[in-house]
Design an enzyme around this catalytic site. Structure first.
Site, PDB file in Angstrom:
ATOM      1  N   HIS A 145     -10.468 -48.281  28.684  1.00  0.00           N
ATOM      2  CA  HIS A 145     -11.678 -48.142  27.863  1.00  0.00           C
ATOM      3  C   HIS A 145     -12.933 -48.212  28.718  1.00  0.00           C
ATOM      4  O   HIS A 145     -12.871 -48.381  29.942  1.00  0.00           O
ATOM      5  CB  HIS A 145     -11.701 -49.202  26.760  1.00  0.00           C
ATOM      6  CG  HIS A 145     -11.712 -50.626  27.234  1.00  0.00           C
ATOM      7  ND1 HIS A 145     -12.692 -51.164  28.038  1.00  0.00           N
ATOM      8  CD2 HIS A 145     -10.837 -51.646  27.000  1.00  0.00           C
ATOM      9  CE1 HIS A 145     -12.446 -52.432  28.272  1.00  0.00           C
ATOM     10  NE2 HIS A 145     -11.316 -52.760  27.668  1.00  0.00           N
ATOM     11  N   CYS A 153      -7.130 -55.350  30.122  1.00  0.00           N
ATOM     12  CA  CYS A 153      -7.193 -53.895  30.010  1.00  0.00           C
ATOM     13  C   CYS A 153      -7.636 -53.276  31.335  1.00  0.00           C
ATOM     14  O   CYS A 153      -7.915 -53.981  32.308  1.00  0.00           O
ATOM     15  CB  CYS A 153      -8.161 -53.503  28.902  1.00  0.00           C
ATOM     16  SG  CYS A 153      -7.689 -54.088  27.257  1.00  0.00           S
TER      17      CYS A 153
END
Length: 233
Positions: A145, A153
């Site tokens: 992202h 992440c």
């Protein structure tokens, strides 16, 4: 309205309707409008006529995300993006809250796109995969992202996720059913395996190496199956 006309009308919608139920938003649409012409030019300059299929792989120690595009029967490297941030250093994620970023073989499907993420644009990597579920690994919502900040992440700058997200979207729009995503701690050649041999994750990393080697040899993404409690190819 006749039954024949209704049947023909339904058939038309089936033909011209979208191939995939692709999540979308004004944000993602505006991004595509801005970045897709540039990406098309770059693709053309590198000899790609169109996007029919892509493959993504990540190397943690290099902070590198590679996008490969199918070119004939094999895949050719299109572009490498620098990863802005990931947490936990080398070694895969095994449980929720361990602040680690996963390593392994994953699959991205259209439903894993998030065009309205709190982190700008996001792609769910598919952790835990089949093997990780079998091993009882926990955690979810592990993404690639934007916003360059994350725990667990793979965070990119917003301009980089704009391009990555658009490439994945366009591959799905062109008919690709799934995108293989392989995440490695490092390039798994003999030199790197030797350099990192002192790490406690070596036994696990050896189970990733056959998948890495297969792509290096064939330039075709390797689909895994499960043998015992490990990856097999």
């Amino acid at each position: 309205m006749s039954k024949l006309f209704c049947s023909l009308l339904i058939s038309c919608f089936m033909v011209i309707g979208p191939k995939h139920d692709l999540p979308d938003s004004k944000r993602a649409s505006d991004v595509r409008f801005n970045v897709w012409p540039k990406l098309q030019m770059e693709l053309s300059n590198k000899g790609f006529k169109t996007i029919t299929s892509i493959y993504i792989r990540i190397f943690k120690d290099q902070n590198a995300l590679e996008v490969w595009v199918k070119n004939g029967p094999t895949y050719k490297l299109f572009k490498t993006y620098e990863i802005c941030y990931y947490s936990g250093n080398l070694g895969t994620k095994t449980k929720s809250g361990d602040n680690k970023s996963p390593e392994g073989f994953y699959t991205i499907e259209p439903k894993q796109l998030n065009p309205v993420s709190n982190y700008y644009l996001a792609i769910n990597v598919g952790y835990p995969n089949k093997l990780e579920r079998l091993k009882g690994y926990t955690g979810d919502a592990i993404m690639i992202h934007g916003h360059c900040a994350s725990i667990g992440c793979y965070a990119m700058t917003d301009p980089r996720i704009e391009e990555i997200y658009t490439l994945v979207y366009k591959a799905f729009e062109g008919g690709q059913q799934k995108v293989n995503l392989d995440i490695f701690p490092f390039r798994m050649d003999a030199a790197h395996m030797s350099f990192y041999a002192h790490q406690p994750y070596t036994a696990f990393w050896k189970t990733l190496k056959p998948g890495y080697d297969r792509f290096e040899k064939t330039h075709v993404p390797a689909d895994y199956h499960i043998k015992g409690n490990e990856y097999a190819f």
